[in-house]
Design an enzyme around this catalytic site. Structure first.
Site, mmCIF file in Angstrom:
data_model
loop_
_atom_site.group_PDB
_atom_site.id
_atom_site.type_symbol
_atom_site.label_atom_id
_atom_site.label_comp_id
_atom_site.label_asym_id
_atom_site.label_seq_id
_atom_site.Cartn_x
_atom_site.Cartn_y
_atom_site.Cartn_z
ATOM 1 N N ARG A 38 0.816 -1.211 0.000
ATOM 2 C CA ARG A 38 0.000 0.000 0.000
ATOM 3 C C ARG A 38 0.852 1.263 0.000
ATOM 4 O O ARG A 38 0.336 2.353 -0.222
ATOM 5 C CB ARG A 38 -0.905 0.019 1.254
ATOM 6 C CG ARG A 38 -1.888 -1.122 1.292
ATOM 7 C CD ARG A 38 -2.379 -1.344 2.706
ATOM 8 N NE ARG A 38 -3.126 -0.207 3.202
ATOM 9 C CZ ARG A 38 -4.445 -0.117 3.176
ATOM 10 N NH1 ARG A 38 -5.158 -1.107 2.699
ATOM 11 N NH2 ARG A 38 -5.058 0.941 3.645
ATOM 12 N N LYS B 37 7.703 3.266 -12.245
ATOM 13 C CA LYS B 37 6.691 4.103 -11.587
ATOM 14 C C LYS B 37 7.218 5.499 -11.342
ATOM 15 O O LYS B 37 6.515 6.482 -11.495
ATOM 16 C CB LYS B 37 6.248 3.441 -10.279
ATOM 17 C CG LYS B 37 5.153 4.199 -9.539
ATOM 18 C CD LYS B 37 3.856 4.209 -10.324
ATOM 19 C CE LYS B 37 2.768 5.067 -9.693
ATOM 20 N NZ LYS B 37 1.764 5.481 -10.692
ATOM 21 N N GLU C 217 -4.427 12.333 -22.432
ATOM 22 C CA GLU C 217 -4.287 11.344 -21.365
ATOM 23 C C GLU C 217 -4.832 9.982 -21.808
ATOM 24 O O GLU C 217 -4.226 8.948 -21.552
ATOM 25 C CB GLU C 217 -5.002 11.843 -20.098
ATOM 26 C CG GLU C 217 -5.045 10.881 -18.933
ATOM 27 C CD GLU C 217 -3.683 10.415 -18.418
ATOM 28 O OE1 GLU C 217 -2.655 10.933 -18.895
ATOM 29 O OE2 GLU C 217 -3.651 9.508 -17.580
ATOM 30 N N TRP D 200 1.484 6.704 5.938
ATOM 31 C CA TRP D 200 1.643 7.454 4.689
ATOM 32 C C TRP D 200 1.354 8.897 5.098
ATOM 33 O O TRP D 200 0.214 9.255 5.376
ATOM 34 C CB TRP D 200 0.631 6.904 3.680
ATOM 35 C CG TRP D 200 0.473 7.688 2.433
ATOM 36 C CD1 TRP D 200 -0.460 8.658 2.181
ATOM 37 C CD2 TRP D 200 1.230 7.555 1.223
ATOM 38 N NE1 TRP D 200 -0.311 9.130 0.918
ATOM 39 C CE2 TRP D 200 0.702 8.482 0.300
ATOM 40 C CE3 TRP D 200 2.296 6.751 0.837
ATOM 41 C CZ2 TRP D 200 1.211 8.610 -0.990
ATOM 42 C CZ3 TRP D 200 2.790 6.898 -0.446
ATOM 43 C CH2 TRP D 200 2.261 7.808 -1.334
HETATM 44 C C1 F6R Z 1 1.623 7.686 -17.150
HETATM 45 C C2 F6R Z 1 2.461 8.062 -16.031
HETATM 46 C C3 F6R Z 1 3.598 8.971 -16.301
HETATM 47 C C4 F6R Z 1 3.772 9.962 -15.126
HETATM 48 C C5 F6R Z 1 5.057 10.776 -15.315
HETATM 49 C C6 F6R Z 1 5.254 11.783 -14.202
HETATM 50 O O1 F6R Z 1 0.600 6.829 -16.749
HETATM 51 O O2 F6R Z 1 2.258 7.626 -14.931
HETATM 52 O O3 F6R Z 1 3.458 9.640 -17.503
HETATM 53 O O4 F6R Z 1 2.648 10.797 -15.086
HETATM 54 O O5 F6R Z 1 6.164 9.913 -15.344
HETATM 55 O O6 F6R Z 1 5.371 11.148 -12.965
HETATM 56 P P1 F6R Z 1 5.162 11.953 -11.630
HETATM 57 O O7 F6R Z 1 3.738 12.409 -11.616
HETATM 58 O O8 F6R Z 1 5.485 10.989 -10.541
HETATM 59 O O9 F6R Z 1 6.111 13.115 -11.675
#
Ligand code: F6R
Length: 608
Positions: free
Chosen positions: A27, A603, A481, A75
């Site tokens: 989580r 991620k 998106e 969190w």
């Molecule tokens: C697409 C996705 C990526 C993030 C991008 C920015 O589904 O997840 O395009 O939006 O890598 O990541 P953050 O928001 O963590 O800066």
């Protein structure tokens, strides 16, 4: 999202608590702690970071004796991820220890009152207020202290409570935050999530809002809010462990899509108080806002597409020019940024390297930085002048869903707040926009409910190599998106085009059977979109149209239609994106893709 475990029985509690917390690791969390009671001796161990860090710093909880305890993975929401802010929290004398999930909305008032009565606080959390209140309400009766404390709390909470005067007794309280009891043989458990229990017992009792329970190794009593004993059914959990972590869904992505109404509620609801938008401990004043002559939104990927939604609303309401600049480009372009520029940085993780670099560059040039971030304590949050957290809870799937929709919601709140502060919108418009934003969680819920045929539609489109998205205005921003979601998880090539641009080149790609997803939710441009649909149909395209519930589709030549609920046109992106997320999910599933971990992607992109 925070996790709770609790145990009372005959076995040593520390190892059971640590194992339970490990089951909740998926989580996401940033600090962790346990409290174990041995007769009247309370031992509390906490650490920042992972459970393995706590295991290491406490020598695997060696020497922590006791057969009752509570544990928590935090969190961060109120206060940074530090040892002082980690749970369990304890009362002034150390008599009560508690773990808490949720947000105590009236904690500031309660804290002020306790301070005036001489209570000294050790943390910045809303939770510590509950521990201190328990002691204030205690006259030797544990149950009554729990009940009287709960009566004073507003907001959402799941609580696990132990008291040095009652070795063996564990109280659990639930209001608007999940909590369940695991029923064992000579032992009982509590947990915020079934995953933490499943290796010890599959017999559980789900507490409902307002209910609380008293657990000992060999007894279990559940009470209604008024204190009366009630009978509860024991349910049997037959999920396997992997499914349990995903709350019964096949993938985290689907779980997170479905969590969007609740995530939006958490983003929006605490920021609307007495008909006004209240933006956390925001330092930006009306004078600061008036000194801004340009807003640059910078971010990467989906976060930049949320920025595209924000741009439309910000420009419309504040009349300040807004640009959306990809973070990976901004810093290499010698951008025009000075002390009259507001840089809005958007990032789910708060750790994206390109975004951090763009932010540093803009700061050097004098920009004021407002960030919209999900992860408390992240680098971007720390480097910003002001932060608005999205409070979406951890996002596990690589493809963002609730991260994106909550970012957009924060941008809407900020735009309406700023426009009103600057005198650009009247009180009546302000009130109307607030009502419209408040309706977004329900609209996304409805967007999920009414589109129960998306798996079927996905099967019709899954075998195509190219899929085009077209739209105008807010719809065009949502196309970006929708298209990214589709390509990243299904590996189908896809492009998003402003519908008016088709005839300037792209239409040459349309031939027999080319799928075009046409977003027609912006009422003012509906007729123009119908014309664009005709253009692509004339060239043989297969059209999936996304439109508003109740729209007159009699002259629309689409092959398939998806409906979404109507909200204010400025904010419609929130509901509109949901069926596109679900469609991408089912296309990727039909193709057998690794949905939660698409190839080549991470991620959090912490390298340039
Ligand atoms: C697409 C996705 C990526 C993030 C991008 C920015 O589904 O997840 O395009 O939006 O890598 O990541 P953050 O928001 O963590 O800066």
């Amino acid at each position: 999202m925070c996790g709770i475990v609790g145990y009372t029985g005959k076995r040593q509690a520390a190892s059971i608590l640590l194992e339970g917390l490990e089951k909740l690791e998926y989580r996401g969390y940033d600090s962790v702690g346990i409290a174990v009671l041995n007769d009247s001796d309370m031992r509390i161990l906490k650490d920042v970071g992972r459970i393995k860090d706590l295991r290491k710093s406490s020598n695997n909880a060696k020497g922590v004796e006791g057969t009752i305890g509570i544990g928590h993975s935090r969190w961060a929401t109120h206060g940074a991820p530090t040892v002082a802010n980690a749970h369990p929290h304890y009362s002034a004398s150390g008599k009560f220890s508690i773990v808490h999930n949720g947000i105590i909305e009236n904690y500031a008032v309660l804290k002020e009152r306790l301070i005036s009565e001489g209570v000294e606080f050790r943390s910045e959390t809303d939770t510590e207020v509950v521990a201190q209140l328990l002691e204030k309400c205690y006259d030797g009766d544990f149950k009554s202290a729990v009940q009287r404390t709960a009566d004073m709390l507003e907001g959402s909470y799941a609580l696990g409570i132990i008291c040095t005067d009652f070795p063996g007794v564990l109280f659990a309280v639930r209001r608007s935050s999940p909590l369940l009891i695991g029923v064992g043989q000579d032992e009982n458990f509590i947990a915020s999530d079934v995953t933490a229990l499943i290796s010890s017992t599959r017999n559980v009792i789900y507490l409902e809002d307002g209910e609380f329970a008293r657990l000992t190794p060999d007894s279990l009593t559940v009470f209604a809010e008024n204190g009366d004993e009630i009978e509860k059914e024991i349910a049997y959990i037959d999920w396997d462990i992997a499914a349990a972590e995903k709350g019964g869904y096949d993938h985290f992505m689907l779980k997170e899509i479905m969590e969007q109404p609740a995530a939006l509620e958490k983003t929006i609801e605490p920021r609307i108080k007495n008909g006004k938008i209240v933006l956390d401990d925001f330092k930006m004043s009306a004078a600061d806002l008036r000194s801004i002559n340009r807003i640059i939104i910078t971010a990467c990927g989906s976060a930049s597409y949320a920025g595209q939604l924000g741009r439309i609303v910000l420009e419309k309401l504040t009349r300040i020019p807004v640009e959306v600049d990809l973070a990976s480009e901004l810093r290499y372009r010698d951008p025009i940024i000075d002390e009259h520029t507001l840089l809005i940085v958007i990032s789910q993780s708060g750790e994206t390297a390109d975004t951090i670099a763009a932010m540093k560059e803009a700061k050097l040039r004098g920009a004021r930085v407002l960030s919209i971030v999900n992860v408390v304590g992240s680098t971007i949050a720390k480097l910003s002048d002001d932060v608005l957290f999205t409070w979406a809870g951890p996002e596990i799937a690589v493809a963002t869903t609730k991260g994106y929709t909550t970012q957009a919601a924060v941008l809407y709140l900020f735009a309406v707040w700023a426009a009103h502060k600057m005198g650009k919108i009247a009180d009546t418009e302000y009130a109307r926009y607030i009502e419209e934003i408040k309706a977004l969680p329900e609209a996304t819920k409805k967007a999920i409910e009414i589109n129960n045929n998306l798996e079927e539609i996905a099967n019709k489109y899954k075998d195509n190599g190219n899929i085009f998205f077209i739209g105008r205005n807010v719809d065009y921003a949502v196309c970006m998106e929708g298209s990214l979601k589709l390509k990243e998880i299904s590996y189908i090539h896809s492009e998003a085009y402003a519908a008016g641009e088709l005839k300037h080149g792209t239409i040459s790609l349309i031939d027999e059977g080319t799928p075009v997803i046409a977003l027609c939710c912006h009422e003012a441009l509906f007729d123009k979109m119908l014309s664009n649909i005709k253009e692509v149909k004339a060239r043989g395209a297969k059209v999936l149209c996304v439109c508003l519930e109740g729209a007159d589709m009699s002259s629309c030549e689409a092959d398939d239609i998806i409906f979404v609920p109507k909200t204010d046109p400025l904010f419609n992106g929130s509901a509109e994106v949901v069926p596109l997320q679900i469609l991408s999910y089912y296309i990727a599933k039909a193709k057998g893709c690794d949905i939660d971990k698409p190839r080549n992607l991470a991620k959090s992109v912490t390298v340039e």
